[in-house]
Design an enzyme around this catalytic site. Structure first.
Site, PDB file in Angstrom:
ATOM      1  N   CYS A  26       0.868  -1.179   0.000  1.00 14.37           N
ATOM      2  CA  CYS A  26       0.000   0.000   0.000  1.00 14.37           C
ATOM      3  C   CYS A  26       0.898   1.219   0.000  1.00 14.37           C
ATOM      4  O   CYS A  26       1.988   1.203  -0.562  1.00 14.37           O
ATOM      5  CB  CYS A  26      -0.959  -0.023   1.179  1.00 14.37           C
ATOM      6  SG  CYS A  26      -0.132  -0.104   2.782  1.00 14.37           S
ATOM      7  N   HIS A 562      14.860  -7.515  25.506  1.00 11.49           N
ATOM      8  CA  HIS A 562      13.612  -8.061  24.964  1.00 11.49           C
ATOM      9  C   HIS A 562      12.971  -8.951  26.027  1.00 11.49           C
ATOM     10  O   HIS A 562      13.472 -10.038  26.331  1.00 11.49           O
ATOM     11  CB  HIS A 562      13.903  -8.861  23.698  1.00 11.49           C
ATOM     12  CG  HIS A 562      12.685  -9.259  22.933  1.00 11.49           C
ATOM     13  ND1 HIS A 562      11.798 -10.218  23.368  1.00 11.49           N
ATOM     14  CD2 HIS A 562      12.185  -8.804  21.757  1.00 11.49           C
ATOM     15  CE1 HIS A 562      10.826 -10.349  22.500  1.00 11.49           C
ATOM     16  NE2 HIS A 562      11.036  -9.512  21.503  1.00 11.49           N
TER      17      HIS A 562
END
Length: 640
Positions: A26, A562
């Site tokens: 897109c 993380h």
């Protein structure tokens, strides 16, 4: 092919080209449909230069690139030897999708390929209306008429374009879909409604239909299918099934022309007799229902849709409103729904401008400048993912600004009279063709200013970018840097941010960490849900889901932490951040709290890697402790 390496890395980390069922793009994103999303290295992609972020929504694995996504898309097709739109669909991937995800995937697959040219032609038609309203041309002039025709052509013959994209999405032959659609908008159809009326069906109801012709004795309800949406989508869906059935029974030697022959012969009459009228009535009812809900309170509708639009975009839910808007343009001649959203981009860049003026972080300031420019033209993903969403409060303030803008457009009865462009190019779409500049048009200008101003002021005052605090933090950073330079400190201690058991990275199930691809360091199996700063430095990255954070130390080391494995899939649930991107934090400061029990219940491991991502610049010496508390030494960094 300057993006060839990036394309190669992206393909490798989505599980390889063999894991790709399809890929389209897109305005800013590569939209993959993967056969197995678990094979994708999401965190590697997120930390890759050239990738803004990664989103999973609507059955799609979306890699956000930015404004140059068409070039990267072309490189992905070239590197992976994939065909245009790479429609190598795998039914097994569809089976794993929920009904909602399948709907969003369907809508995006049908409309996304033509949105660019649909917006472009809408802009042409809008500018034609603008120069007519300003009195620069006359309605009978060739200039106006040719511009209007150029802008109106695609929308008039929209079924043909949708016949191609829808048939391709359903797995049929696109040109058969175009042939069926061409029959629906054939010029000769207009002459078939001028003859004698043989009978009237459904007389006295809203479905009353005069009959002018029959097909094999069956009455044909003649309707106009120009600019229609639902009839051709339903027709191509049935046609794709008919075509597949015919391919199974027709010999290969004549399949090339016999299959299209029977498919068209069956589907064109069936569409005129049943699918077309039923779907047209359904579209009219949908348009009437949309308008009824909207008119209950245009102000409330504008506040809700305008305020939540950016959230819809993040999760890909905005695709659900696109066919409704196009259907409204077909059945009503205008659309009031998307009209409430088109000024949201200016609220977003209002927040970005405030961040740009307040922040002392050079990287964030630079990113804000480019995001602001993109937002002017309606491309807000760089602003959302790069600036406001990581900072949280500015994103909330931009949503408030979007609600204000949407509410004003609702009060001003703003309507989109065409599917226009984005950003500053959308204004002509508020001008009714053949009419002057009315309150709805001026209302859109007011909505822009108000939404922009509200988001800017709120972010500037309450967006967590306090000027005095930023100055102090900058001074602290500068002082710390000067101290490091003056004493020539060559070693920097990285302490444990968690209480728990130390593990080697090689013990982690995630290949991106265990292989060292993301950096070197250690992992901790936490015993408490509190993450403290392991070093003093600037928060260089705080992921929107709060499950991972990056810190740049005073000596320039980039530390990535993380929390857990695959916890990005929790979409921020059970994580609470106590810092913001760009903030200077001190060693031992609380950064993130996380609910260990809920994360475990969700089936996500809590093993937390702490790695140095730019280790080429440093030597790393690991501590030998196996059980650590916050503040205990993990490893020492020395400048090479």
């Amino acid at each position: 092919m300057k993006h060839e390496q990036l394309a190669t890395d992206i393909l490798a980390n989505v599980g390889g080209k063999e894991n790709v069922s399809s890929v389209v793009h897109c305005v800013t994103r590569l939209r993959f449909k993967l056969k197995d999303e678990s094979k994708a290295n999401t965190e590697v992609l997120k930390n890759m230069d050239g990738v803004v972020t990664v989103m999973k929504s609507g059955g799609q694995y979306q890699v956000v690139i930015g404004n140059h996504v068409p070039d990267v898309y072309a490189a992905v097709l070239h590197v992976g030897n994939l065909g245009a739109e790479s429609e190598n669909s795998d039914s097994t991937s569809d089976e794993k999708m929920s009904m909602g995800a399948k709907f969003i995937d369907l809508i995006s697959g049908v409309f996304q390929p033509i949105l660019g040219v649909l917006a472009a032609t809408g802009m042409i038609k809008g500018f034609a209306a603008l120069i007519l309203a300003l009195g620069w041309v006359d309605a009978t002039s060739g200039t106006y008429q040719l511009m209007n025709i150029a802008g109106d052509g695609l929308f008039t013959f929209l079924p043909i374009f949708l016949g191609y994209t829808a048939m391709k999405k359903f797995g049929g032959s696109p040109f058969i879909g175009m042939a069926i659609a061409a029959a629906l908008v054939h010029p000769a159809l207009s002459t078939l409604t001028t003859g004698e009326v043989s009978k009237v069906l459904f007389q006295g109801t809203v479905f009353e239909s005069p009959i002018h012709i029959t097909f094999l004795g069956i009455p044909v309800i003649m309707m106009s299918y120009a600019s229609s949406v639902i009839p051709i989508i339903l027709s191509t869906y049935v046609a794709s099934r008919v075509e597949k059935a015919l391919k199974k029974i027709i010999p290969d030697v004549v399949k090339t022309f016999v299959v299209p022959f029977f498919t068209i012969v069956i589907m064109v009459p069936l569409t005129f007799l049943a699918i077309g009228p039923i779907s047209t009535w359904a579209g009219s009812l949908l348009g009437a229902a949309t308008l009824w809900i909207y008119e209950l309170s245009p102000l409330v509708a504008g506040l809700i849709i305008g305020g939540l639009w950016q959230v819809f975009v993040i999760f890909g839910l905005h695709w659900g409103l696109v066919p409704i808007a196009i259907n409204n343009l077909t059945t009503l001649g205008y659309d009031p729904v998307l009209a409430t959203t088109v000024m949201v981009c200016f609220a977003q860049i209002g927040a970005v401008l405030a961040v740009m003026l307040k922040t002392k972080n050079k990287n964030l300031k630079s990113l804000s400048v480019s995001s602001f420019i993109s937002g002017i033209f309606g491309v807000t993903e760089p602003a959302i993912y790069g600036v406001t969403l990581p900072l949280k409060k500015p994103f909330i303030m931009s949503c408030i600004g979007g609600a204000v803008g949407g509410g004003i457009i609702g009060v001003a009865t703003g309507k989109l009279w065409m599917f226009g462009g984005m950003g500053i190019f959308v204004f002509p779409a508020f001008i009714k063709p053949g009419s002057g500049l009315d309150m709805a048009f001026y209302g859109s200008i007011i909505a822009l200013v108000a939404g922009f101003a509200v988001a800017f002021v709120l972010t500037y005052l309450f967006g967590g970018m306090n000027q005095e605090k930023s100055s102090n933090l900058t001074n602290e950073t500068t002082s710390a840097s000067k101290e490091v330079a003056a004493t020539k400190v060559e070693n920097e201690e990285v302490v444990s941010p968690l209480n728990g058991e130390v593990k080697a990275l090689s013990e982690i199930a995630d290949a991106a960490f265990s292989s060292g691809a993301l950096g070197q360091g250690v992992a901790i199996e936490p015993s408490e849900g509190k993450l403290l700063a392991p070093v003093s430095g600037t928060v260089s990255a705080l992921f929107p889901t709060n499950h991972a954070i990056g810190i740049t130390t005073d000596s320039g080391a980039d530390i990535l932490i993380h929390i857990g494995m695959d916890t990005v899939q929790l979409e921020g649930r059970y994580f609470t951040a106590h810092t913001t991107q760009g903030e200077y934090v001190k060693k031992g400061q609380l950064l993130i709290e996380f609910d260990m029990e809920e994360i475990k219940k969700a089936g996500k491991p809590l093993t937390t890697p702490i790695v140095v991502t730019n280790l080429k610049e440093f030597n790393l010496e690991l501590s030998k402790q196996k059980q650590v508390k916050t503040g205990d030494s993990l490893f020492t960094l020395g400048k090479k």
